[in-house]
Each structure stands twice: as structure tokens, then as C-alpha cells.
Design a protein around this motif. Structure first.
Motif, PDB file in Angstrom:
ATOM      1  N   GLY A   1      11.004  19.771  44.262  1.00  0.00           N
ATOM      2  CA  GLY A   1      11.006  21.031  44.995  1.00  0.00           C
ATOM      3  C   GLY A   1      11.683  22.132  44.196  1.00  0.00           C
ATOM      4  N   ALA A   2      12.339  23.047  44.901  1.00  0.00           N
ATOM      5  CA  ALA A   2      13.029  24.158  44.245  1.00  0.00           C
ATOM      6  C   ALA A   2      14.326  23.632  43.631  1.00  0.00           C
ATOM      7  CB  ALA A   2      13.317  25.269  45.244  1.00  0.00           C
ATOM      8  N   CYS A   3      14.479  23.822  42.350  1.00  0.00           N
ATOM      9  CA  CYS A   3      15.657  23.349  41.613  1.00  0.00           C
ATOM     10  C   CYS A   3      16.163  24.459  40.698  1.00  0.00           C
ATOM     11  CB  CYS A   3      15.305  22.151  40.731  1.00  0.00           C
ATOM     12  SG  CYS A   3      14.716  20.711  41.612  1.00  0.00           S
ATOM     13  N   ARG A   4      17.454  24.393  40.415  1.00  0.00           N
ATOM     14  CA  ARG A   4      18.035  25.289  39.416  1.00  0.00           C
ATOM     15  C   ARG A   4      18.593  24.419  38.296  1.00  0.00           C
ATOM     16  NH1 ARG A   4      21.504  30.550  40.333  1.00  0.00           N
ATOM     17  NH2 ARG A   4      19.392  31.327  40.429  1.00  0.00           N
ATOM     18  N   PHE A   5      18.187  24.762  37.073  1.00  0.00           N
ATOM     19  CA  PHE A   5      18.626  24.045  35.877  1.00  0.00           C
ATOM     20  C   PHE A   5      19.513  24.977  35.067  1.00  0.00           C
ATOM     21  CE2 PHE A   5      14.644  22.311  37.269  1.00  0.00           C
ATOM     22  CZ  PHE A   5      14.804  20.944  37.128  1.00  0.00           C
ATOM     23  N   TYR A   6      20.606  24.461  34.533  1.00  0.00           N
ATOM     24  CA  TYR A   6      21.521  25.254  33.710  1.00  0.00           C
ATOM     25  C   TYR A   6      21.405  24.814  32.265  1.00  0.00           C
ATOM     26  CZ  TYR A   6      23.371  27.057  37.998  1.00  0.00           C
ATOM     27  OH  TYR A   6      23.490  27.701  39.214  1.00  0.00           O
ATOM     28  N   VAL A   7      21.220  25.802  31.387  1.00  0.00           N
ATOM     29  CA  VAL A   7      21.019  25.544  29.960  1.00  0.00           C
ATOM     30  C   VAL A   7      21.988  26.408  29.163  1.00  0.00           C
ATOM     31  CG1 VAL A   7      19.373  25.705  28.061  1.00  0.00           C
ATOM     32  CG2 VAL A   7      18.576  24.989  30.336  1.00  0.00           C
ATOM     33  N   CYS A   8      22.821  25.760  28.366  1.00  0.00           N
ATOM     34  CA  CYS A   8      23.772  26.491  27.526  1.00  0.00           C
ATOM     35  C   CYS A   8      23.007  27.247  26.444  1.00  0.00           C
ATOM     36  CB  CYS A   8      24.776  25.529  26.899  1.00  0.00           C
ATOM     37  SG  CYS A   8      26.057  26.373  25.945  1.00  0.00           S
ATOM     38  N   ALA A   9      23.348  28.515  26.258  1.00  0.00           N
ATOM     39  CA  ALA A   9      22.668  29.353  25.266  1.00  0.00           C
ATOM     40  C   ALA A   9      23.537  29.613  24.041  1.00  0.00           C
ATOM     41  CB  ALA A   9      22.265  30.683  25.899  1.00  0.00           C
ATOM     42  N   ALA A  10      24.736  29.021  23.992  1.00  0.00           N
ATOM     43  CA  ALA A  10      25.652  29.247  22.869  1.00  0.00           C
ATOM     44  C   ALA A  10      25.233  28.444  21.651  1.00  0.00           C
ATOM     45  CB  ALA A  10      27.075  28.868  23.274  1.00  0.00           C
ATOM     46  N   ASP A  11      25.734  28.848  20.506  1.00  0.00           N
ATOM     47  CA  ASP A  11      25.433  28.186  19.242  1.00  0.00           C
ATOM     48  C   ASP A  11      26.332  26.960  19.081  1.00  0.00           C
ATOM     49  OD1 ASP A  11      24.435  27.607  16.741  1.00  0.00           O
ATOM     50  OD2 ASP A  11      25.633  29.116  15.701  1.00  0.00           O
ATOM     51  N   LEU A  12      25.998  25.926  19.831  1.00  0.00           N
ATOM     52  CA  LEU A  12      26.733  24.670  19.774  1.00  0.00           C
ATOM     53  C   LEU A  12      25.731  23.538  19.610  1.00  0.00           C
ATOM     54  CD1 LEU A  12      29.186  25.323  22.739  1.00  0.00           C
ATOM     55  CD2 LEU A  12      29.764  25.359  20.309  1.00  0.00           C
ATOM     56  N   LEU A  13      26.179  22.427  19.077  1.00  0.00           N
ATOM     57  CA  LEU A  13      25.293  21.285  18.878  1.00  0.00           C
ATOM     58  C   LEU A  13      24.800  20.743  20.218  1.00  0.00           C
ATOM     59  CD1 LEU A  13      27.263  19.410  16.088  1.00  0.00           C
ATOM     60  CD2 LEU A  13      25.167  20.747  15.832  1.00  0.00           C
ATOM     61  N   PRO A  14      23.523  20.354  20.291  1.00  0.00           N
ATOM     62  CA  PRO A  14      22.977  19.834  21.555  1.00  0.00           C
ATOM     63  C   PRO A  14      23.759  18.647  22.102  1.00  0.00           C
ATOM     64  CG  PRO A  14      21.202  20.290  20.023  1.00  0.00           C
ATOM     65  CD  PRO A  14      22.493  20.486  19.270  1.00  0.00           C
ATOM     66  N   ARG A  15      24.315  17.818  21.239  1.00  0.00           N
ATOM     67  CA  ARG A  15      25.069  16.669  21.751  1.00  0.00           C
ATOM     68  C   ARG A  15      26.322  17.126  22.500  1.00  0.00           C
ATOM     69  NH1 ARG A  15      26.413  16.199  16.115  1.00  0.00           N
ATOM     70  NH2 ARG A  15      28.649  16.446  15.814  1.00  0.00           N
ATOM     71  N   LYS A  16      26.792  18.328  22.180  1.00  0.00           N
ATOM     72  CA  LYS A  16      27.958  18.883  22.859  1.00  0.00           C
ATOM     73  C   LYS A  16      27.560  19.525  24.191  1.00  0.00           C
ATOM     74  CE  LYS A  16      32.111  20.745  21.331  1.00  0.00           C
ATOM     75  NZ  LYS A  16      32.855  20.709  20.171  1.00  0.00           N
ATOM     76  N   THR A  17      26.416  20.177  24.245  1.00  0.00           N
ATOM     77  CA  THR A  17      26.014  20.930  25.440  1.00  0.00           C
ATOM     78  C   THR A  17      25.207  20.110  26.448  1.00  0.00           C
ATOM     79  OG1 THR A  17      23.995  21.752  24.379  1.00  0.00           O
ATOM     80  CG2 THR A  17      25.987  23.088  24.148  1.00  0.00           C
ATOM     81  N   ALA A  18      24.594  19.015  26.021  1.00  0.00           N
ATOM     82  CA  ALA A  18      23.717  18.239  26.910  1.00  0.00           C
ATOM     83  C   ALA A  18      24.441  17.777  28.173  1.00  0.00           C
ATOM     84  CB  ALA A  18      23.130  17.042  26.161  1.00  0.00           C
TER      85      ALA A  18
END
Length: 192
Positions: A92-109
């Protein structure tokens, strides 16, 4: 080959926009509007600046896109495992949060998944109060693709071995959030 240079102007007041190096989010110093750089133009965005739970000299704000999507799963097939009751399917309706900073994906995932499952409850601040912010290196269009990947990762982690998944992932909108983090050396942790 000639290269064209285009001066970016605020879509609200027409003033020239200046940005930190590599930042795709631009703040108009004349009228205070916030713009995101999209392809060769700008679009207005309203940022939400979350207030930290405590004041600290080592705070930094990280940009996160909140991507609203309608998720419709029409078919799925898994083998083995069991549905973990602590994780709900995203439908259904969901909100996803995605980091936009210049950091490694393993750190932001982990943050992306944590905030998507349980966004922190915090008051909003009027401004950054002289606290530094990291530049946004992803615009909303890139974050929309990352949000779909986040949905797929969540589905794979739910149970067993995912064999088949048929779904539609329709983007409904987006918002920009600046979330305070505490910086200790190279380590960052949410301060909300």
C-alpha cells in the motif's frame, strides 16, 4: 566541442543560486526557498529539519529523501523459512527514507531501513542553527530508484528464499529531511 554554462536561478524570486561543492540542494539566500538540482534545471522542495534530542558541538545534519510510493504486490513465491513477525511486508502507501549524503552504502543501508520501518519522532527546527550539514549528492529521482531497491531488499529479508515477486512501485511524491547525527571521529549515530 563547446560547453554551455547555465546560471541557475531561484524559481521563486529569480536570484542566482549558489551551492556548496557537489550539493544538489540549493538554498536561495534572497528569499530562503530550497531547490534541488534536477538535470539542467531546479525544482522547489520544502526541507524538514529535525531538532536534535540534545545540543552537542559534534552534530552534523545528513540529508534524507522521504519517498512516498504505492506498493502493490500481485504475486510472490518463497521457499523455506518463515515470516518473521517483527518485520511487516511493505504494501500500500509507504514512505521510504534514503540517505543522500556522500557516505558508503554499507554505512547508510541500516539507517535507510531503520528510518523506513520506524522514523524518529522529533520536533522540527526552524533552521540549522549554525550546525554543519552534509551536501546532498542524490536528487529525488535517484532516491526514488534507491527506494525501490530498499523495498526489494526488505522483501528478500522477510522470509525464506524469495523465488518470484511481481509488483508495481508507483512514486507518489517526495520530501527532504535533514536529520541530526552525532559525529565521533568517523562514527555517526542519529541524534534524534
Amino acid at each position: 566541442m563547446a560547453m554551455m554554462v547555465k546560471n541557475l536561478k531561484c524559481s521563486s524570486c529569480g536570484s542566482p543560486l549558489k551551492a556548496k561543492e557537489a550539493d544538489l540542494v540549493l538554498f536561495c539566500t534572497s528569499c530562503g526557498k530550497t531547490m534541488e538540482f534536477l538535470d539542467s534545471d531546479v525544482g522547489e522542495v520544502s526541507p524538514h529539519i529535525l531538532a536534535p534530542d540534545r545540543e552537542d558541538k559534534d552534530l552534523v545534519y545528513l540529508p534524507f529523501w522521504g519517498i512516498d510510493a504505492e506498493v502493490d504486490v500481485t504475486h510472490e513465491d518463497t521457499v523455506g523459512g518463515f515470516l518473521r513477525l517483527t518485520k511487516k511486508p511493505m504494501r500500500g502507501a509507504c514512505r521510504f527514507y534514503v540517505c543522500a549524503a556522500d557516505l558508503l552504502p554499507r554505512k547508510t543501508a541500516g539507517w535507510n531501513l531503520e528510518f523506513t520501518r520506524n522514523f524518529p519522532k522529533a520536533a522540527e527546527a526552524a533552521d540549522f542553527r549554525r550546525i554543519p550539514r552534509m551536501p546532498a549528492l542524490k536528487n529525488s529521482r535517484t532516491a526514488e530508484k534507491d527506494a525501490e531497491f530498499l523495498f526489494l531488499k526488505h522483501e528478500i529479508d522477510l522470509s525464506g528464499t524469495l523465488q518470484e515477486l511481481e509488483y508495481t512501485f508507483s512514486i507518489l511524491g517526495h520530501e527532504l529531511y535533514y536529520i541530526p547525527f552525532l559525529r565521533r571521529g568517523d562514527d555517526l549515530s542519529p541524534a534524534v
